[in-house]
Scaffold this motif. Sequence first.
Motif, PDB file in Angstrom:
ATOM      1  N   GLY A 171      -6.119  25.538 -28.333  1.00 47.89           N
ATOM      2  CA  GLY A 171      -6.813  26.603 -29.732  1.00 47.89           C
ATOM      3  C   GLY A 171      -7.040  27.901 -28.745  1.00 47.89           C
ATOM      4  N   ASP A 172      -7.147  27.844 -27.160  1.00 45.01           N
ATOM      5  CA  ASP A 172      -7.593  28.256 -26.242  1.00 45.01           C
ATOM      6  C   ASP A 172      -6.791  28.993 -25.238  1.00 45.01           C
ATOM      7  OD1 ASP A 172      -8.539  26.155 -25.660  1.00 45.01           O
ATOM      8  OD2 ASP A 172      -9.887  27.159 -24.421  1.00 45.01           O
ATOM      9  N   LEU A 173      -7.116  29.756 -24.863  1.00 47.29           N
ATOM     10  CA  LEU A 173      -6.278  30.269 -23.256  1.00 47.29           C
ATOM     11  C   LEU A 173      -7.610  31.092 -22.654  1.00 47.29           C
ATOM     12  CD1 LEU A 173      -3.334  31.315 -25.172  1.00 47.29           C
ATOM     13  CD2 LEU A 173      -3.441  29.390 -23.722  1.00 47.29           C
ATOM     14  N   VAL A 174      -7.374  30.662 -21.222  1.00 45.97           N
ATOM     15  CA  VAL A 174      -7.697  31.152 -20.229  1.00 45.97           C
ATOM     16  C   VAL A 174      -7.834  32.926 -19.749  1.00 45.97           C
ATOM     17  CG1 VAL A 174      -8.847  31.169 -18.067  1.00 45.97           C
ATOM     18  CG2 VAL A 174      -8.904  29.380 -19.713  1.00 45.97           C
TER      19      VAL A 174
ATOM     20  N   ARG B  50     -17.365  25.991 -27.231  1.00 43.15           N
ATOM     21  CA  ARG B  50     -17.245  25.237 -27.506  1.00 43.15           C
ATOM     22  C   ARG B  50     -15.595  24.536 -26.692  1.00 43.15           C
ATOM     23  NH1 ARG B  50     -17.567  28.165 -32.634  1.00 43.15           N
ATOM     24  NH2 ARG B  50     -18.208  26.551 -34.321  1.00 43.15           N
ATOM     25  N   ARG B  51     -15.831  25.621 -25.874  1.00 40.87           N
ATOM     26  CA  ARG B  51     -14.575  25.043 -24.661  1.00 40.87           C
ATOM     27  C   ARG B  51     -15.014  26.371 -23.647  1.00 40.87           C
ATOM     28  NH1 ARG B  51     -10.346  27.027 -29.760  1.00 40.87           N
ATOM     29  NH2 ARG B  51     -10.616  25.469 -30.926  1.00 40.87           N
ATOM     30  N   PRO B  52     -15.328  26.024 -22.730  1.00 38.96           N
ATOM     31  CA  PRO B  52     -16.335  26.900 -21.213  1.00 38.96           C
ATOM     32  C   PRO B  52     -15.135  26.440 -20.287  1.00 38.96           C
ATOM     33  CG  PRO B  52     -17.484  24.949 -21.364  1.00 38.96           C
ATOM     34  CD  PRO B  52     -16.892  24.874 -22.415  1.00 38.96           C
TER      35      PRO B  52
ATOM     36  N   VAL C  66     -13.718  22.255 -20.860  1.00 38.17           N
ATOM     37  CA  VAL C  66     -14.245  21.212 -21.218  1.00 38.17           C
ATOM     38  C   VAL C  66     -14.354  21.398 -22.466  1.00 38.17           C
ATOM     39  CG1 VAL C  66     -16.335  21.365 -20.624  1.00 38.17           C
ATOM     40  CG2 VAL C  66     -15.637  18.772 -21.291  1.00 38.17           C
ATOM     41  N   THR C  67     -14.250  19.714 -23.852  1.00 36.60           N
ATOM     42  CA  THR C  67     -14.413  20.485 -25.208  1.00 36.60           C
ATOM     43  C   THR C  67     -15.210  20.020 -26.166  1.00 36.60           C
ATOM     44  OG1 THR C  67     -12.340  18.932 -25.827  1.00 36.60           O
ATOM     45  CG2 THR C  67     -11.755  21.423 -24.760  1.00 36.60           C
ATOM     46  N   MET C  68     -15.888  20.208 -26.787  1.00 37.20           N
ATOM     47  CA  MET C  68     -16.665  19.753 -27.446  1.00 37.20           C
ATOM     48  C   MET C  68     -16.311  18.067 -28.382  1.00 37.20           C
ATOM     49  SD  MET C  68     -18.471  22.062 -30.789  1.00 37.20           S
ATOM     50  CE  MET C  68     -17.596  21.455 -32.008  1.00 37.20           C
ATOM     51  N   GLY C  69     -14.737  18.086 -28.435  1.00 34.09           N
ATOM     52  CA  GLY C  69     -14.165  17.079 -28.287  1.00 34.09           C
ATOM     53  C   GLY C  69     -13.984  16.217 -27.194  1.00 34.09           C
ATOM     54  N   ASP C  70     -14.178  16.524 -25.366  1.00 35.51           N
ATOM     55  CA  ASP C  70     -13.573  15.680 -24.427  1.00 35.51           C
ATOM     56  C   ASP C  70     -15.414  15.126 -24.672  1.00 35.51           C
ATOM     57  OD1 ASP C  70     -11.134  17.102 -23.950  1.00 35.51           O
ATOM     58  OD2 ASP C  70     -11.878  18.406 -22.945  1.00 35.51           O
ATOM     59  N   LEU C  71     -16.501  16.177 -24.736  1.00 38.86           N
ATOM     60  CA  LEU C  71     -17.215  15.528 -24.819  1.00 38.86           C
ATOM     61  C   LEU C  71     -18.037  14.552 -26.238  1.00 38.86           C
ATOM     62  CD1 LEU C  71     -19.506  18.457 -23.629  1.00 38.86           C
ATOM     63  CD2 LEU C  71     -18.590  17.056 -22.116  1.00 38.86           C
ATOM     64  N   ALA C  72     -17.264  14.284 -26.829  1.00 35.58           N
ATOM     65  CA  ALA C  72     -17.775  13.855 -28.625  1.00 35.58           C
ATOM     66  C   ALA C  72     -16.554  12.711 -27.874  1.00 35.58           C
ATOM     67  CB  ALA C  72     -17.076  14.058 -29.671  1.00 35.58           C
TER      68      ALA C  72
ATOM     69  N   VAL D  66     -18.489  31.974 -20.280  1.00 35.89           N
ATOM     70  CA  VAL D  66     -19.855  31.556 -19.840  1.00 35.89           C
ATOM     71  C   VAL D  66     -18.622  30.031 -19.466  1.00 35.89           C
ATOM     72  CG1 VAL D  66     -21.712  29.163 -20.692  1.00 35.89           C
ATOM     73  CG2 VAL D  66     -21.568  31.497 -22.048  1.00 35.89           C
ATOM     74  N   THR D  67     -19.185  29.601 -18.255  1.00 34.01           N
ATOM     75  CA  THR D  67     -18.138  28.693 -17.211  1.00 34.01           C
ATOM     76  C   THR D  67     -19.054  27.136 -17.443  1.00 34.01           C
ATOM     77  OG1 THR D  67     -19.140  29.545 -15.721  1.00 34.01           O
ATOM     78  CG2 THR D  67     -16.779  30.281 -16.390  1.00 34.01           C
ATOM     79  N   VAL D  68     -18.852  25.674 -16.680  1.00 29.98           N
ATOM     80  CA  VAL D  68     -19.430  24.687 -16.454  1.00 29.98           C
ATOM     81  C   VAL D  68     -18.729  24.826 -15.063  1.00 29.98           C
ATOM     82  CG1 VAL D  68     -19.378  22.818 -16.585  1.00 29.98           C
ATOM     83  CG2 VAL D  68     -19.736  24.106 -18.881  1.00 29.98           C
ATOM     84  N   PRO D  69     -19.869  24.603 -14.241  1.00 30.28           N
ATOM     85  CA  PRO D  69     -20.297  24.362 -12.697  1.00 30.28           C
ATOM     86  C   PRO D  69     -19.327  23.122 -12.101  1.00 30.28           C
ATOM     87  CG  PRO D  69     -21.539  25.345 -12.620  1.00 30.28           C
ATOM     88  CD  PRO D  69     -21.363  25.050 -13.823  1.00 30.28           C
ATOM     89  N   ARG D  70     -18.054  22.607 -11.800  1.00 28.36           N
ATOM     90  CA  ARG D  70     -17.420  21.212 -12.129  1.00 28.36           C
ATOM     91  C   ARG D  70     -18.524  20.133 -11.278  1.00 28.36           C
ATOM     92  NH1 ARG D  70     -16.139  18.885  -7.329  1.00 28.36           N
ATOM     93  NH2 ARG D  70     -16.784  20.267  -5.803  1.00 28.36           N
ATOM     94  N   GLN D  71     -19.275  20.801 -10.791  1.00 25.97           N
ATOM     95  CA  GLN D  71     -20.139  19.582 -10.583  1.00 25.97           C
ATOM     96  C   GLN D  71     -21.810  19.171 -11.359  1.00 25.97           C
ATOM     97  OE1 GLN D  71     -19.609  22.110  -8.634  1.00 25.97           O
ATOM     98  NE2 GLN D  71     -19.464  22.548  -6.653  1.00 25.97           N
TER      99      GLN D  71
END
Length: 139
Positions: free
Chosen positions: A35-38, A100-102, A114-120, A79-84
């Motif tokens: 549902g998304d592309l970088v 939802r998908r940073p 990473v998605t909300m689904g991954d976290l769920a 908005v990004t999330v660092p690998r660490q």
Amino acid sequence: MADGIAEIMNTGVRTVTPDTTLRETAEIMRDEDVGDLVVTSSGHLRGMLTDRDIVVRCVAEGDAPAMVRVGEVCSTEVVTVPRQSSVKDAVHTMRTATVRRPPVVDDDEVIGVVTMGDLAQVVDERSAQADVSAAAPNR
């Protein structure tokens, strides 16, 4: 339970350039069931494009997806999330920024999403979100 975001992120990141048409991106999203592309240019993160961006910023405006380019409608403040990051930190980032998908980044390189689904699936594997995210594509 996974501790780090690198353990649960999707590493098969599909990218497009700002010059790609929305028609091409829609086909990629369909074919790869995402549902998304970088959006990248010269290897650098330039934005994110979601299926909703295509609908709201192009189709609903009466524009032709074959004529509109990604760079015209994608979100450029990403908005990004660092690998660490820990799972807890990633959840906090997503809540705070309401995303939802940073993309997950290592320095300036996008290495995953990473998605909300991954976290769920990690945080509460019995949640409705986890069940929906684990289900096969609905085609």
